[in-house]
Design a protein around this motif. Structure first.
Motif, PDB file in Angstrom:
ATOM      1  N   VAL A  51       0.879  -1.182   0.000  1.00  0.00           N
ATOM      2  CA  VAL A  51       0.000   0.000   0.000  1.00  0.00           C
ATOM      3  C   VAL A  51       0.912   1.226   0.000  1.00  0.00           C
ATOM      4  N   VAL A  52       0.675   2.104  -0.994  1.00  0.00           N
ATOM      5  CA  VAL A  52       1.468   3.333  -1.067  1.00  0.00           C
ATOM      6  C   VAL A  52       0.544   4.511  -0.760  1.00  0.00           C
ATOM      7  N   PHE A  53       0.920   5.319   0.213  1.00  0.00           N
ATOM      8  CA  PHE A  53       0.185   6.559   0.490  1.00  0.00           C
ATOM      9  C   PHE A  53       0.926   7.694  -0.208  1.00  0.00           C
ATOM     10  N   ASN A  69      -4.831   6.768   9.232  1.00  0.00           N
ATOM     11  CA  ASN A  69      -4.927   5.720   8.206  1.00  0.00           C
ATOM     12  C   ASN A  69      -3.858   4.644   8.396  1.00  0.00           C
ATOM     13  N   LEU A  70      -2.665   5.093   8.771  1.00  0.00           N
ATOM     14  CA  LEU A  70      -1.600   4.110   9.015  1.00  0.00           C
ATOM     15  C   LEU A  70      -1.976   3.214  10.199  1.00  0.00           C
ATOM     16  N   GLY A  71      -2.608   3.832  11.223  1.00  0.00           N
ATOM     17  CA  GLY A  71      -3.044   3.060  12.389  1.00  0.00           C
ATOM     18  C   GLY A  71      -4.052   1.987  12.001  1.00  0.00           C
ATOM     19  N   HIS A  72      -4.972   2.340  11.097  1.00  0.00           N
ATOM     20  CA  HIS A  72      -5.965   1.346  10.657  1.00  0.00           C
ATOM     21  C   HIS A  72      -5.321   0.180   9.941  1.00  0.00           C
ATOM     22  N   MET A  83       3.344  -8.006   3.851  1.00  0.00           N
ATOM     23  CA  MET A  83       2.735  -6.763   3.390  1.00  0.00           C
ATOM     24  C   MET A  83       3.700  -5.608   3.662  1.00  0.00           C
ATOM     25  N   GLN A  84       3.737  -4.659   2.722  1.00  0.00           N
ATOM     26  CA  GLN A  84       4.598  -3.480   2.921  1.00  0.00           C
ATOM     27  C   GLN A  84       3.778  -2.201   2.789  1.00  0.00           C
ATOM     28  N   ILE A  85       4.164  -1.199   3.568  1.00  0.00           N
ATOM     29  CA  ILE A  85       3.493   0.102   3.517  1.00  0.00           C
ATOM     30  C   ILE A  85       4.545   1.155   3.169  1.00  0.00           C
ATOM     31  N   ALA A  86       4.233   1.964   2.166  1.00  0.00           N
ATOM     32  CA  ALA A  86       5.163   3.033   1.772  1.00  0.00           C
ATOM     33  C   ALA A  86       4.442   4.366   1.863  1.00  0.00           C
ATOM     34  N   VAL A  87       5.163   5.404   2.272  1.00  0.00           N
ATOM     35  CA  VAL A  87       4.573   6.742   2.354  1.00  0.00           C
ATOM     36  C   VAL A  87       5.439   7.685   1.524  1.00  0.00           C
ATOM     37  N   GLY A  88       4.789   8.362   0.563  1.00  0.00           N
ATOM     38  CA  GLY A  88       5.497   9.334  -0.269  1.00  0.00           C
ATOM     39  C   GLY A  88       4.734  10.641  -0.320  1.00  0.00           C
ATOM     40  N   GLY A  89       5.164  11.550  -1.187  1.00  0.00           N
ATOM     41  CA  GLY A  89       4.451  12.812  -1.361  1.00  0.00           C
ATOM     42  C   GLY A  89       4.942  13.898  -0.413  1.00  0.00           C
ATOM     43  N   CYS A  90       4.190  14.990  -0.376  1.00  0.00           N
ATOM     44  CA  CYS A  90       4.663  16.202   0.316  1.00  0.00           C
ATOM     45  C   CYS A  90       4.829  16.004   1.818  1.00  0.00           C
TER      46      CYS A  90
END
Ligand code: SF4
Length: 499
Positions: A51-53, A69-72, A83-90
């Motif tokens: 999941v990429v935010f 959202n990350l908590g959920h 499962m992997q979580i990525a966070v990008g953007g401003c």
């Protein structure tokens, strides 16, 4: 790439917040992941492998929303090994390592300047079983050289620049997206041609400030020339752009718009405030007279031009008299639509620490008066179109009630939203096709056309939509379409108060 289960590729989902820049960046994120062998998870799939935010830092509370959202997702990840979580953007560019400190179950944090690193960072995080945080201070490669999975068969965005050299006091963009970087006109035009070759009819040229395009290679008329060059591209039916800046707006752009047949007569030009004192405090160096002068010249050259804007109400220190000036300019400019925003503090911007922050109820009350004035004008402007013929580029996802009303929806050349009756053509019109019809009713935010359509043209974009093909530009411009599911078109105007 390793697979989730033997033989099955890993799935991904991108969740996007914020403006068109982010939506277009998400197209690149999808393109990159698919090139690396991932496949898109169904929207309803609550269990994708990645999941990429793609985050936005423009709004107050954007970080609360992200951490919520990350908590959920944490319990979902606990039950889904690998499962992997990525966070990008401003927001990632702003908060950097703080993200993995606050949410240690995040695997990758990447910034606005290094989208291209995402697949490698995911791979490295998996291999090392440790979070990877990589934020660059300036652009690595121009993002348009990355592969892109386009969301629409008929309309596409093309970046002409990223970053911004202005310093508007309410805006976080310069500190997160850096100084303006212009793309060479030849590269822009090659990408436009690649899109048109794959069936796209409409292109929106995208930059934080399109009017300063060329500053980097020393040609202040570069944007007007680019519009004219788009006029030479066979098969390109509609050219739009966002966002221009009144400070840098030159008359050659108006001439290029008026004289290039495929450039749409629609202009989204952020006003922000009608008060010169507030504009000064915002560090926006034009004044209301200059703004209105541009509009006057646009209308003189293109009487049918639809002009839309962004307005912020309740900026620190805004008085009732300042606000009245905004209402005056709104009345004089006769916008066909306006995105209105209540000022809210954006951490990291100069305006967030200015004295004279206004109480919420004052901002709310002015906001309601502004909306009432804007709607009165947009409705009156829309009513002028009743009885006129419009050309509609049929869209996906523009008409919430279409299923119930049996209509289809799309945008007129001037950007207005039109819901039209399909009449005897039911089942024949596809997204991406062109329909001519007559406006029968006007509301403040849309037009209806409830008679039999006057004509229907099947297009290559419609063929692509029917066949489930979405265009892709596989990095460095050599785009041939490949198979993909069609999805919603980009909205033609900005929904973000960043400009
Ligand atoms: S509001 Fe627009 S022009 Fe002003 S600094 Fe931000 S991106 Fe640049």
């Amino acid at each position: 790439m390793t697979t989730a289960a033997a033989g099955s590729p890993r799935t991904y989902q991108v969740r996007t917040y914020g403006c068109q820049m982010n939506v277009h960046d998400s197209e690149r994120i999808s393109g990159l992941l698919e090139q690396a062998g991932y496949v898109r998870a169904a929207d309803a799939d609550g269990n994708p492998d990645v999941v990429v935010f793609n985050t936005c830092a423009v709004r107050e509370n954007a970080d609360n929303r992200l951490y919520g959202n990350l908590g959920h997702l944490r319990p979902v990840k606990d039950k889904h090994p690998g499962m992997q979580i990525a966070v990008g953007g401003c927001l990632a560019q702003k908060d950097r390592g703080d993200i993995v400190r606050k949410a240690p179950w995040v695997d990758v944090v990447f910034g606005t300047h290094n989208i291209g690193s995402l697949p490698a960072l995911l791979e490295r995080a998996r291999h090392n079983a440790a979070a990877e945080v990589e934020i660059l201070e300036s652009l690595d490669v121009f993002p348009s050289t990355l592969p892109t999975r386009r969301e629409s068969t008929y309309a596409g965005w093309v970046s002409i620049s990223v970053g911004c050299n202005n310093t508007c006091t309410f805006c976080i963009v310069p500190s997160l997206r850096g100084k303006e970087k212009d793309r060479r006109p030849g590269d822009v035009l090659a990408e436009v041609r690649a899109l048109v070759d794959s069936g796209v009819l409409e292109v929106t040229l995208l930059g934080q400030n399109v009017n300063s395009y060329g500053v980097e290679f020393g040609d202040r008329y570069a944007f007007g020339k680019l519009l004219r060059a788009c006029g030479e591209i066979d098969g390109l039916e509609r050219v739009r752009f966002t966002s221009p800046h009144p400070k840098d707006f030159t008359d050659d752009v108006i001439a290029a718009m008026a004289e290039t047949p495929n450039v749409c007569h629609s202009l989204h030009m952020p006003l922000q405030s009608g008060s010169d004192d507030v504009l000064k405090a915002m560090r926006r160096s034009y004044r209301s007279e200059k703004y209105l002068g541009i509009i006057e010249r646009v209308r003189a050259a293109m009487p049918d031009a639809a002009i839309t804007t962004d307005i912020i109400v309740g900026f620190p220190g805004e008085t009732e008299a300042d606000f009245q000036r905004t209402l005056d300019v709104v009345r004089e400019a006769r916008f066909s639509s306006a995105f209105t925003f209540q000022y809210s503090k954006r951490p990291g911007t100069p305006a967030a620490t200015m004295p004279d922050q206004l109480p919420k109820q004052v901002v709310q009350e002015r906001y309601e008066r502004l909306i009432a004035t804007v709607e009165e004008i947009t409705w009156a402007e829309n009513r002028k179109l009743v009885g006129q013929q419009v050309e509609v580029l049929v869209a996906v996802g523009e008409g919430r009630k279409d299923e119930r009303t049996g209509r289809m929806s799309g945008r007129a050349r001037d950007g207005r939203l039109v819901h039209f009756d399909v009449g005897s053509l039911a089942g024949q019109i596809r997204p991406g096709d062109i329909v001519h019809t007559t406006v029968t009713y006007a509301a403040p935010h849309h037009l209806n056309a409830d008679g039999e359509p006057l004509s229907h043209r099947r297009t290559r974009a419609g063929d692509a939509a029917e066949a489930g093909r979405a265009p892709r530009t596989p990095g460095v411009l050599l785009g041939l379409p490949t198979v993909g599911a069609p999805a919603a078109a980009p909205a033609p105007t900005t929904g973000c108060a960043a400009h």
